[in-house]
Design an enzyme around this catalytic site. Structure first.
Site, PDB file in Angstrom:
ATOM      1  N   THR A 139     -13.656  -5.057   4.822  1.00  0.00           N
ATOM      2  CA  THR A 139     -14.592  -4.895   5.949  1.00  0.00           C
ATOM      3  C   THR A 139     -15.953  -5.542   5.651  1.00  0.00           C
ATOM      4  O   THR A 139     -16.561  -6.104   6.553  1.00  0.00           O
ATOM      5  CB  THR A 139     -14.838  -3.400   6.240  1.00  0.00           C
ATOM      6  OG1 THR A 139     -13.731  -2.660   5.750  1.00  0.00           O
ATOM      7  CG2 THR A 139     -14.990  -3.150   7.709  1.00  0.00           C
ATOM      8  N   GLU A 181      -6.029   4.151   7.673  1.00  0.00           N
ATOM      9  CA  GLU A 181      -7.216   4.467   6.899  1.00  0.00           C
ATOM     10  C   GLU A 181      -8.160   5.398   7.652  1.00  0.00           C
ATOM     11  O   GLU A 181      -8.833   6.227   7.060  1.00  0.00           O
ATOM     12  CB  GLU A 181      -7.929   3.149   6.567  1.00  0.00           C
ATOM     13  CG  GLU A 181      -9.230   3.355   5.844  1.00  0.00           C
ATOM     14  CD  GLU A 181      -9.816   2.068   5.286  1.00  0.00           C
ATOM     15  OE1 GLU A 181      -9.349   0.980   5.653  1.00  0.00           O
ATOM     16  OE2 GLU A 181     -10.752   2.183   4.486  1.00  0.00           O
ATOM     17  N   ASP A 192      -3.780  -0.860   7.519  1.00  0.00           N
ATOM     18  CA  ASP A 192      -5.197  -1.087   7.234  1.00  0.00           C
ATOM     19  C   ASP A 192      -5.673  -2.019   8.343  1.00  0.00           C
ATOM     20  O   ASP A 192      -5.341  -3.208   8.356  1.00  0.00           O
ATOM     21  CB  ASP A 192      -5.415  -1.705   5.852  1.00  0.00           C
ATOM     22  CG  ASP A 192      -6.893  -1.671   5.474  1.00  0.00           C
ATOM     23  OD1 ASP A 192      -7.727  -1.522   6.390  1.00  0.00           O
ATOM     24  OD2 ASP A 192      -7.212  -1.783   4.288  1.00  0.00           O
ATOM     25  N   ILE A 220      -8.560  -3.417   9.212  1.00  0.00           N
ATOM     26  CA  ILE A 220      -9.259  -4.597   8.674  1.00  0.00           C
ATOM     27  C   ILE A 220      -9.571  -4.310   7.209  1.00  0.00           C
ATOM     28  O   ILE A 220     -10.419  -3.465   6.910  1.00  0.00           O
ATOM     29  CB  ILE A 220     -10.589  -4.897   9.405  1.00  0.00           C
ATOM     30  CG1 ILE A 220     -10.363  -5.107  10.906  1.00  0.00           C
ATOM     31  CG2 ILE A 220     -11.263  -6.150   8.803  1.00  0.00           C
ATOM     32  CD1 ILE A 220     -11.637  -5.223  11.703  1.00  0.00           C
ATOM     33  N   ASP A 221      -8.881  -4.982   6.329  1.00  0.00           N
ATOM     34  CA  ASP A 221      -9.203  -4.841   4.904  1.00  0.00           C
ATOM     35  C   ASP A 221     -10.329  -5.831   4.581  1.00  0.00           C
ATOM     36  O   ASP A 221     -10.442  -6.873   5.233  1.00  0.00           O
ATOM     37  CB  ASP A 221      -7.967  -5.138   4.048  1.00  0.00           C
ATOM     38  CG  ASP A 221      -8.247  -4.868   2.575  1.00  0.00           C
ATOM     39  OD1 ASP A 221      -8.832  -3.818   2.262  1.00  0.00           O
ATOM     40  OD2 ASP A 221      -7.891  -5.716   1.742  1.00  0.00           O
ATOM     41  N   ASP A 270     -12.328  -0.542  13.733  1.00  0.00           N
ATOM     42  CA  ASP A 270     -11.192  -0.206  12.869  1.00  0.00           C
ATOM     43  C   ASP A 270     -10.276   0.819  13.543  1.00  0.00           C
ATOM     44  O   ASP A 270      -9.056   0.655  13.581  1.00  0.00           O
ATOM     45  CB  ASP A 270     -11.693   0.427  11.558  1.00  0.00           C
ATOM     46  CG  ASP A 270     -11.847  -0.592  10.444  1.00  0.00           C
ATOM     47  OD1 ASP A 270     -11.791  -1.794  10.745  1.00  0.00           O
ATOM     48  OD2 ASP A 270     -12.030  -0.181   9.292  1.00  0.00           O
ATOM     49  N   ASP A 274      -3.933  -0.173   1.615  1.00  0.00           N
ATOM     50  CA  ASP A 274      -4.318  -1.491   1.089  1.00  0.00           C
ATOM     51  C   ASP A 274      -3.111  -2.227   0.504  1.00  0.00           C
ATOM     52  O   ASP A 274      -3.037  -3.451   0.561  1.00  0.00           O
ATOM     53  CB  ASP A 274      -5.322  -1.352  -0.069  1.00  0.00           C
ATOM     54  CG  ASP A 274      -6.661  -0.768   0.341  1.00  0.00           C
ATOM     55  OD1 ASP A 274      -7.194  -1.196   1.373  1.00  0.00           O
ATOM     56  OD2 ASP A 274      -7.170   0.115  -0.371  1.00  0.00           O
TER      57      ASP A 274
HETATM   58  C1  2IP Z   1     -11.514  -2.198   0.443  1.00  0.00           C
HETATM   59  C2  2IP Z   1     -11.720  -3.683   0.317  1.00  0.00           C
HETATM   60  C3  2IP Z   1     -12.573  -3.939  -0.887  1.00  0.00           C
HETATM   61  C4  2IP Z   1     -11.848  -3.545  -2.149  1.00  0.00           C
HETATM   62  C5  2IP Z   1     -11.389  -2.103  -2.025  1.00  0.00           C
HETATM   63  C6  2IP Z   1     -10.648  -1.791  -0.732  1.00  0.00           C
HETATM   64  O1  2IP Z   1     -10.950  -1.888   1.680  1.00  0.00           O
HETATM   65  O2  2IP Z   1     -10.515  -4.379   0.228  1.00  0.00           O
HETATM   66  O3  2IP Z   1     -12.913  -5.282  -0.889  1.00  0.00           O
HETATM   67  O4  2IP Z   1     -12.710  -3.718  -3.242  1.00  0.00           O
HETATM   68  O5  2IP Z   1     -10.563  -1.810  -3.102  1.00  0.00           O
HETATM   69  O6  2IP Z   1     -10.326  -0.443  -0.648  1.00  0.00           O
HETATM   70  P1  2IP Z   1     -12.798  -5.087  -4.075  1.00  0.00           P
HETATM   71  O7  2IP Z   1     -13.177  -6.188  -3.148  1.00  0.00           O
HETATM   72  O8  2IP Z   1     -13.830  -4.821  -5.131  1.00  0.00           O
HETATM   73  O9  2IP Z   1     -11.431  -5.270  -4.641  1.00  0.00           O
HETATM   74  P2  2IP Z   1     -11.841  -1.742   3.087  1.00  0.00           P
HETATM   75  O10 2IP Z   1     -12.637  -2.961   3.257  1.00  0.00           O
HETATM   76  O11 2IP Z   1     -10.765  -1.578   4.119  1.00  0.00           O
HETATM   77  O12 2IP Z   1     -12.676  -0.510   2.890  1.00  0.00           O
HETATM   78 CA    CA Z   2      -8.782  -1.526   2.867  1.00  0.00          CA
END
Ligand code: 2IP
Ligand code: CA
Length: 377
Positions: free
Chosen positions: A158, A79, A153, A155-156, A54, A301
């Site tokens: 993760t 992030e 971000d 990699i969202d 990341d 995000d």
């Molecule tokens: C996370 C990821 C999660 C999400 C959360 C984000 O970012 O997108 O999947 O939760 O809100 O902050 P959910 O899937 O329950 O919506 P990262 O993977 O970058 O930590």
């Molecule tokens: Ca994210």
């Protein structure tokens, strides 16, 4: 602005390549799936590799954008912190160096001398990606880089990236979890007002090349500023209204699920992983709205996909603020902004979307869900 957009599309593609390489090259994949625990964790600079991947992607974007637009360098946020510390209080700042060899040497210090992994990663970072096509004709926005800031971000979703489940995607349907939920998100905001004005989304794992060439991705972009609204995703055709569809996090509160179950048929109340992926589902018209009642997302995000929704005539509002408002209609006072930290919070929480959010394309759908949630939260 067209220059900045082309650069962001290019760096997002480079980031997607790094994300793919980390899963495709065995020495990197081994590190990716292995969690560092206990003693192993802090003795040297051995870190969870996913955090390093990341950071490396974020720093690569920061490096490339800062090089072409020096006025933006101080306003490129992400992030992750690029400072790695070990148990002895020593620290290494991970940056992208001017040569592949130097970057590899620096990464080897954080990877406890694993030169194979460090070289593979450095090679991906310094490789130029394939050209990304984008029709930016007519994109003449009169803003200077010194007026803009960026949220990254790397990699969202993760957890989906690490789990790596491969799904066969069906055209026009939302698929709740899997590798396709992992996204690279780069959003540009206006420093003075915090409005999101440009966004690039890269989906590194969209489909497998039938000829055996590994994963292929897709990208999306949008610009919305001063009457110019351009998006790589087309506006929905005016068709029959097939009823409200909503996407939620599986961890959403029961009271929200119950309120929405009264509005949607069961097949239209959907769940999916990844905050970015859920907003992308709204952008693509796979869901009308994404509702989140918790403050568990952050500026990185939402900034990029928010810009695309604005270009399509929609937006992302703060749910708590919107519930307190009395007027309906497209009033921008509850829209999320990206320039000011929440001074009541500390650390990363200063940049949380604390009041929850609703992402929408069509304001009438936003009004419907707000009316249904009034007094319930
Ligand atoms: C996370 C990821 C999660 C999400 C959360 C984000 O970012 O997108 O999947 O939760 O809100 O902050 P959910 O899937 O329950 O919506 P990262 O993977 O970058 O930590
Ligand atoms: Ca994210």
């Amino acid at each position: 602005m067209a220059d900045l957009l082309r650069l962001l599309l290019k760096v997002a593609e480079k980031a997607a390549n790094v994300a793919r390489v980390c899963r495709q090259e065995a020495p990197l994949f081994q590190l990716l799936v292995q969690e560092k625990t206990g003693d192993d964790k802090n003795k040297k600079f051995v870190q969870d590799f996913k955090t390093l991947a990341d950071v490396v992607i974020q720093e690569m974007i920061r490096h490339d954008v800062g090089a072409q637009f020096p006025d933006m360098a101080e306003f490129i946020h992400g992030e992750e912190s690029n400072k790695f510390e070990n148990g002895l209080g020593e620290s290494v700042i991970v940056t992208v160096c001017s040569t592949e060899e130097e970057t590899a040497a620096l990464l080897a210090t954080v990877l406890d001398g694993d030169h194979t992994a460090a070289s593979l990663l450095a090679k991906a970072i310094h490789q130029d990606p394939a050209t990304v096509e984008a029709n930016t004709d007519g994109l003449t926005v009169s803003l200077s880089p010194s007026e803009l800031g960026i949220w990254i971000d790397p990699i969202d979703a993760t957890s989906q990236y690490i789990q790596g489940r491969e799904e066969e995607l069906e055209e026009g349907r939302l698929s709740p979890s899997g590798l396709h939920c992992a996204l690279v998100l780069i959003g540009v905001y206006l420093r003075s007002t915090g409005e999101p004005i440009m966004g690039v989304i890269n989906q590194p794992f969209h489909h497998k090349d039938p000829a055996g060439g590994g994963w292929k991705g897709r990208h999306f972009w949008g610009v919305s500023w001063d009457g110019i609204n351009v998006c790589s995703v087309s506006q929905p055709k005016d068709g029959e209204d097939r009823g409200l569809s909503v996407v939620l996090s599986s961890s959403e509160k029961q009271v929200v699920k119950d309120a929405l179950a009264l509005l949607c048929s069961s097949d239209k109340l959907m769940y999916a992983s990844g905050a970015g992926y859920k907003i992308l589902c709204v952008i693509e018209g796979l869901a009308d709205v994404y509702i989140l009642s918790e403050g568990s997302t952050f500026k990185w995000d939402s900034c990029a996909p928010h810009a695309l929704l604005r270009a399509l005539g929609g937006g992302v509002v703060d749910l708590t603020k919107r519930l307190q408002m009395t007027s309906e209609g497209q009033d921008h006072t509850a829209e999320l902004t990206y320039h000011e930290p929440d001074t009541e919070c500390k650390g990363a929480d200063r940049w949380a979307n604390r009041g929850g959010l609703v992402a929408y394309r069509d304001c009438s759908k936003l009004n419907t869900v707000i009316a249904a949630l009034k007094g319930k939260l």
